[in-house]
Design an enzyme around this catalytic site. Structure first.
Site, PDB file in Angstrom:
ATOM      1  N   GLU A 119      34.072  44.743  14.849  1.00  0.00           N
ATOM      2  CA  GLU A 119      34.013  46.065  15.218  1.00  0.00           C
ATOM      3  C   GLU A 119      34.271  46.497  16.754  1.00  0.00           C
ATOM      4  O   GLU A 119      34.559  46.312  17.654  1.00  0.00           O
ATOM      5  CB  GLU A 119      33.092  47.254  14.641  1.00  0.00           C
ATOM      6  CG  GLU A 119      31.579  47.219  15.270  1.00  0.00           C
ATOM      7  CD  GLU A 119      30.555  46.690  14.470  1.00  0.00           C
ATOM      8  OE1 GLU A 119      31.219  45.357  14.169  1.00  0.00           O
ATOM      9  OE2 GLU A 119      29.487  47.294  14.061  1.00  0.00           O
ATOM     10  N   ASP A 122      30.626  42.108  21.356  1.00  0.00           N
ATOM     11  CA  ASP A 122      29.488  42.482  22.570  1.00  0.00           C
ATOM     12  C   ASP A 122      28.661  41.365  23.362  1.00  0.00           C
ATOM     13  O   ASP A 122      29.284  40.698  24.753  1.00  0.00           O
ATOM     14  CB  ASP A 122      28.341  43.247  22.065  1.00  0.00           C
ATOM     15  CG  ASP A 122      27.054  43.731  23.004  1.00  0.00           C
ATOM     16  OD1 ASP A 122      27.158  43.919  24.063  1.00  0.00           O
ATOM     17  OD2 ASP A 122      27.148  44.980  23.092  1.00  0.00           O
ATOM     18  N   LYS A 162      33.647  44.866  25.075  1.00  0.00           N
ATOM     19  CA  LYS A 162      33.436  45.171  26.341  1.00  0.00           C
ATOM     20  C   LYS A 162      32.972  44.182  27.150  1.00  0.00           C
ATOM     21  O   LYS A 162      32.697  42.731  26.909  1.00  0.00           O
ATOM     22  CB  LYS A 162      31.126  45.131  26.238  1.00  0.00           C
ATOM     23  CG  LYS A 162      31.269  46.543  24.522  1.00  0.00           C
ATOM     24  CD  LYS A 162      29.216  46.831  24.878  1.00  0.00           C
ATOM     25  CE  LYS A 162      29.488  47.542  23.593  1.00  0.00           C
ATOM     26  NZ  LYS A 162      27.951  48.001  23.630  1.00  0.00           N
ATOM     27  N   TYR A 193      29.936  54.468  16.313  1.00  0.00           N
ATOM     28  CA  TYR A 193      31.483  54.568  15.710  1.00  0.00           C
ATOM     29  C   TYR A 193      30.716  54.972  13.961  1.00  0.00           C
ATOM     30  O   TYR A 193      29.381  55.951  13.698  1.00  0.00           O
ATOM     31  CB  TYR A 193      31.450  53.235  15.002  1.00  0.00           C
ATOM     32  CG  TYR A 193      31.419  52.279  16.122  1.00  0.00           C
ATOM     33  CD1 TYR A 193      33.324  52.552  15.642  1.00  0.00           C
ATOM     34  CD2 TYR A 193      30.856  51.039  16.087  1.00  0.00           C
ATOM     35  CE1 TYR A 193      33.509  51.002  16.825  1.00  0.00           C
ATOM     36  CE2 TYR A 193      31.470  50.202  17.161  1.00  0.00           C
ATOM     37  CZ  TYR A 193      33.158  50.569  17.491  1.00  0.00           C
ATOM     38  OH  TYR A 193      33.122  48.899  18.648  1.00  0.00           O
ATOM     39  N   PRO A 194      32.309  55.735  13.725  1.00  0.00           N
ATOM     40  CA  PRO A 194      31.649  56.941  12.547  1.00  0.00           C
ATOM     41  C   PRO A 194      30.933  56.261  11.412  1.00  0.00           C
ATOM     42  O   PRO A 194      30.200  57.564  11.211  1.00  0.00           O
ATOM     43  CB  PRO A 194      32.646  56.942  11.777  1.00  0.00           C
ATOM     44  CG  PRO A 194      33.837  56.220  12.561  1.00  0.00           C
ATOM     45  CD  PRO A 194      33.132  55.559  14.171  1.00  0.00           C
TER      46      PRO A 194
END
Length: 213
Positions: A119, A122, A162, A193-194
């Site tokens: 997802e 970073d 990011k 995130y959902p």
């Protein structure tokens, strides 16, 4: 306080749809989703990568952990708890591929185009570990089976990259050949995130208020 950006399922779906056309150019044979954030994007992406008359792209899963939770002073509205995430420094392998089983089920990674999905990029530590270790294991398996002449290529897809200094790097040839794809590059913000939310209606509302629809 670190800015928090809320993402809806709708937004994730659109990011995958938008990125699929670029990913199709590389004709991935198989996806490896990094749990738990890579599972849902990989499944959505598979729908948009499927071509008429072809089989669905297989999805395999690996588990890598890098984040540790700590208590902060701010309460997250959608989660209802006062926690944030802090990047760890050590990758913990919690689930990995059984290469012998994959080989016996005609799901060999050798000589394939493999798309690794997560997802968020970073610190890049998790992605570096995943690509390095998968490449190492594929090489060992190829040598064992006398298939060292077959070229295996790895690709990366993340929903968000990011824009910050990274603690680890991906192979130069991967970056030079455009085999790293981020749907969006964002500042160094806290992305919610959902699938992390306990109140999905509030999560969606906050996402819409921020324009992430």
């Amino acid at each position: 306080m670190v800015e928090k950006v809320y993402i809806s399922y709708n937004h994730v779906h659109k990011l995958c749809q938008r990125s699929a056309e670029e990913i199709k150019k590389f004709k991935p044979d198989l996806m490896v989703a990094i749990g738990g954030g890579g599972f849902i994007p990989a499944r959505i992406l598979r729908t948009f990568l499927k071509t008429p008359g072809s089989k669905n792209i297989p999805i395999q899963a690996i588990g890598l952990s890098l984040y540790e939770e700590y208590v902060s002073n701010a309460t997250d509205p959608a989660e209802g708890v006062s926690q944030a995430e802090e990047a760890g420094v050590e990758v913990i392998r919690t689930q990995w591929l059984d290469f012998n089983t994959l080989e016996s089920h005609a799901l060999s990674l050798i000589g394939k185009n493999i798309l690794v999905v997560d997802e968020v990029d970073d610190t890049r530590t998790t992605l570096h570990y995943a690509i390095s270790e998968l490449a190492k294991d594929v090489k060992v398996q190829a040598e064992k089976l006398g298939r060292s002449d077959e070229v295996t290529k790895f690709f990366v897809f993340v929903l968000h990259n990011k824009d910050k200094p990274k603690r680890a790097q991906l192979p130069d040839e991967m970056m030079d050949e455009g085999r790293y794809i981020a749907a969006e590059t964002v500042p160094d913000v806290w992305i919610a995130y959902p699938w992390e939310a306990t109140d999905i209606d509030l999560q969606t509302k906050l996402s819409e208020e921020q324009g992430n629809i």
